[in-house]
Design a protein around this motif. Structure first.
Motif, short mmCIF file in Angstrom:
data_model
loop_
_atom_site.label_atom_id
_atom_site.label_comp_id
_atom_site.label_asym_id
_atom_site.label_seq_id
_atom_site.Cartn_x
_atom_site.Cartn_y
_atom_site.Cartn_z
N VAL A 58 -6.54 48.71 -46.99
CA VAL A 58 -6.02 48.46 -45.53
C VAL A 58 -4.88 47.87 -46.48
O VAL A 58 -4.69 47.57 -47.73
N ALA A 59 -3.85 48.81 -45.99
CA ALA A 59 -2.51 47.21 -46.02
C ALA A 59 -2.96 45.99 -46.57
O ALA A 59 -3.60 45.35 -45.81
N TRP A 60 -2.22 44.40 -47.26
CA TRP A 60 -2.46 42.98 -47.30
C TRP A 60 -1.54 43.08 -46.57
O TRP A 60 -0.36 43.52 -46.79
N PRO A 61 -1.47 42.71 -45.00
CA PRO A 61 -0.44 41.56 -44.81
C PRO A 61 -0.09 40.68 -45.25
O PRO A 61 -0.47 39.85 -45.51
N ARG A 62 1.24 40.50 -45.01
CA ARG A 62 2.34 39.61 -46.11
C ARG A 62 3.30 38.58 -45.06
O ARG A 62 3.91 39.78 -44.52
N ARG A 63 3.19 37.73 -44.50
CA ARG A 63 4.79 37.51 -44.30
C ARG A 63 5.36 35.87 -45.30
O ARG A 63 4.76 35.51 -45.88
N GLY A 64 6.98 37.00 -45.44
CA GLY A 64 7.37 36.03 -46.37
C GLY A 64 6.97 36.88 -47.72
O GLY A 64 6.70 38.05 -47.69
N ALA A 65 7.65 36.14 -48.55
CA ALA A 65 7.52 36.23 -50.55
C ALA A 65 5.93 36.41 -50.40
O ALA A 65 4.92 35.69 -49.80
N ASN A 67 3.03 34.97 -52.64
CA ASN A 67 2.75 33.71 -53.09
C ASN A 67 1.09 33.70 -53.34
O ASN A 67 0.21 34.29 -52.69
N ILE A 68 0.96 33.08 -54.50
CA ILE A 68 -0.79 32.45 -55.10
C ILE A 68 -1.41 32.75 -53.79
O ILE A 68 -2.51 32.66 -54.30
N ARG A 69 -0.75 31.45 -53.10
CA ARG A 69 -2.13 30.72 -52.25
C ARG A 69 -2.78 32.34 -51.67
O ARG A 69 -3.67 31.65 -51.03
N GLU A 70 -2.17 33.48 -51.38
CA GLU A 70 -2.83 34.28 -50.85
C GLU A 70 -4.47 34.84 -51.95
O GLU A 70 -5.07 35.59 -50.45
N GLN A 71 -4.47 34.10 -53.01
CA GLN A 71 -5.81 34.55 -53.27
C GLN A 71 -6.76 33.79 -52.48
O GLN A 71 -7.96 34.16 -53.07
#
Length: 218
Positions: A58-65, A67-71
């Motif tokens: 599935v697509a990984w939703p991302r708001r903005g650029a 960022n390593i905090r996604e982990q």
């Protein structure tokens, strides 16, 4: 201090390099799934994707650029899906963020370095060995590092020794990019008890990454 790696897992592979990361993540995840593991994987690439334990994505939703905090969110998803294995592409480029991603967020048990070619000059500079130096900050503590031979320079060796990490070199000279990625992926799978004849067919059958390299004649 944030420590999402307190989540109990069998293996977490962090893939680094300037090219081939997303494809290698897909191959590692597929090969480990072949052994019956519940694998959750995430690519960053041109179009971030979350690859679920059943192999769907599935697509990984991302708001903005990016960022390593996604982990942090990734490991929460790993708990949600009952995963016992996480395969994740390193998102960081700047050395201080590479270190923070590994030391504070991922804390991999197996790190893979696909290559250390010059790239991202605006972030790490143009000095010889700058890319390898940046990548060396992702070396895990007392773990395993599987590195393409072309990237196994003094910076990587010194980092492995400093961290007490076992370094395994994979010869990729003369291979196409796809074959080099495959060799690294199968080395990771073998290190975790999955034989090449089991992992190989699954790695060969992966869906291509949206940003994967290709050549076209027009």
């Amino acid at each position: 201090e944030i420590r999402p790696r307190d989540w109990s897992s069998d293996v977490c592979s962090s893939d680094l390099g300037t090219r081939g990361k997303s494809t290698t993540v897909r191959m590692i995840a597929a090969g480990l799934r072949a052994s019956g593991r519940r694998v959750l994987a995430k690519t960053t690439g041109s179009e971030p994707r979350l690859i679920l334990p059943d192999g769907s994505e599935v697509a990984w939703p991302r708001r903005g650029a990016a960022n390593i905090r996604e982990q942090i969110r990734l490991f929460a998803k790993a708990v949600e899906f009952g995963a016992d294995t996480v395969v994740v592409e390193c998102m960081a480029v700047r050395p201080e963020f590479v270190w923070a991603s590994e030391a504070l967020l991922v804390r991999a048990t197996t790190t893979v370095i696909t290559n250390a070619r010059s790239d991202h000059y605006e972030e790490i500079g143009e000095a010889p060995g700058a890319a390898a130096t940046a990548l060396s900050w992702a070396m895990p503590e007392r773990a395993t590092a599987i590195v393409a031979a072309e990237a196994t320079g003094p910076e990587i060796r010194a980092a492995a020794q400093r961290c007490g990490t076992t370094l395994t070199t994979v010869e990729t000279a003369g291979l196409t990019p796809a074959a080099a990625n495959r060799a690294l992926a199968l080395a990771v799978c073998a290190a975790h008890g999955v034989a090449p004849d089991v992992a190989g067919p699954e790695a060969d059958a992966i869906a291509p990454d949206p940003g994967a390299f290709f050549a076209r004649e027009v």
